[in-house]
Design a protein around this motif. Structure first.
Motif, PDB file in Angstrom:
ATOM      1  N   GLN A   1       0.782  -1.111   0.150  1.00  0.00           N
ATOM      2  CA  GLN A   1       0.041  -0.087  -0.099  1.00  0.00           C
ATOM      3  C   GLN A   1       0.899   1.347  -0.195  1.00  0.00           C
TER       4      GLN A   1
ATOM      5  N   LYS B   1       1.351  -2.195 -17.139  1.00  0.00           N
ATOM      6  CA  LYS B   1       0.276  -1.933 -16.125  1.00  0.00           C
ATOM      7  C   LYS B   1       1.011  -0.960 -14.890  1.00  0.00           C
TER       8      LYS B   1
ATOM      9  N   SER C   1       0.735  -0.453 -10.737  1.00  0.00           N
ATOM     10  CA  SER C   1       0.309  -1.425  -9.505  1.00  0.00           C
ATOM     11  C   SER C   1       0.816  -0.582  -8.259  1.00  0.00           C
ATOM     12  N   THR C   2      -0.188  -0.930  -7.225  1.00  0.00           N
ATOM     13  CA  THR C   2      -0.051  -0.434  -5.885  1.00  0.00           C
ATOM     14  C   THR C   2      -0.845  -1.523  -5.143  1.00  0.00           C
TER      15      THR C   2
ATOM     16  N   GLY D   1      -0.339  -4.561  -4.628  1.00  0.00           N
ATOM     17  CA  GLY D   1      -0.607  -6.038  -5.254  1.00  0.00           C
ATOM     18  C   GLY D   1      -1.688  -6.020  -6.434  1.00  0.00           C
ATOM     19  N   SER D   2      -2.363  -5.022  -6.645  1.00  0.00           N
ATOM     20  CA  SER D   2      -3.493  -4.705  -7.617  1.00  0.00           C
ATOM     21  C   SER D   2      -2.886  -3.995  -8.965  1.00  0.00           C
ATOM     22  N   PHE D   3      -2.953  -4.743 -10.160  1.00  0.00           N
ATOM     23  CA  PHE D   3      -2.307  -4.337 -11.485  1.00  0.00           C
ATOM     24  C   PHE D   3      -3.288  -3.851 -12.493  1.00  0.00           C
ATOM     25  N   GLU D   4      -3.424  -2.918 -12.943  1.00  0.00           N
ATOM     26  CA  GLU D   4      -4.380  -2.220 -13.915  1.00  0.00           C
ATOM     27  C   GLU D   4      -3.753  -1.704 -15.280  1.00  0.00           C
TER      28      GLU D   4
END
Length: 165
Positions: free
Chosen positions: A53, A63, A65-66, A68-71
């Motif tokens: 975080q 991508k 990421s922060t 652990g979420s990748f977009e």
């Protein structure tokens, strides 16, 4: 910065850590490789940029990421000679923002920093998988694609907008 052979992610964190103001640094790929660049707190693990975080990354897979979420964001970059500009805008009370460019092409805001990080210093960081090699540019005179209105990271400490870490 340089990584070793293998399939693990290894990383480095630079200095200073930005607490206010608007600053930028550049990372150039010195060989074809997979890296992630961005900003991280002192508490973030160096090889895990964008996985907690308190770190914010943009990877060669296109991508962001922060936590652990990748977009999807921007475009892929894995070719030697590619220059990624990493900027942070912490002017005023917020919202504070982070964004990236590839070879001068602007992709806009990637992240709006959460309010609980308003006082947390964020440091430049890069990590890579397998063998990788990059060059960092933090001095204004070395920037190939400077962002208008943003200072060079090397000037942040003298300006009182950063901590040495």
């Amino acid at each position: 910065a340089k990584g070793k052979e293998g399939s693990r992610w290894l990383g480095v964190r630079g200095r200073p850590g930005v607490t206010r103001g608007a600053y930028q640094f550049e990372v150039e790929l010195l060989e074809d490789c997979l890296v992630r660049v961005g900003w991280a707190s002192l508490g973030s693990r160096r090889g895990r940029l964008g996985m907690d975080q308190e770190s914010f990354g943009f990877g060669g897979t296109g991508k962001k990421s922060t936590g652990g979420s990748f977009e999807p964001y921007g475009e892929e970059f894995v070719t030697a000679g590619t220059v990624v500009t990493c900027w942070i805008d912490r002017r005023g009370p917020g919202p504070h923002r982070i964004g990236f460019r590839i070879d001068g092409q602007d992709f806009g805001d990637a992240f709006e920093l959460p309010g609980d990080l308003a006082e947390t210093a964020l440091f430049p960081a890069v990590c890579g998988k397998g063998v990788w090699s990059t060059a960092w540019r933090c001095q204004a005179s070395d920037m190939r694609f400077p962002v208008q209105g943003f200072g060079a990271l090397a000037d942040a400490l003298v300006a009182g907008d950063a901590v040495a870490g």
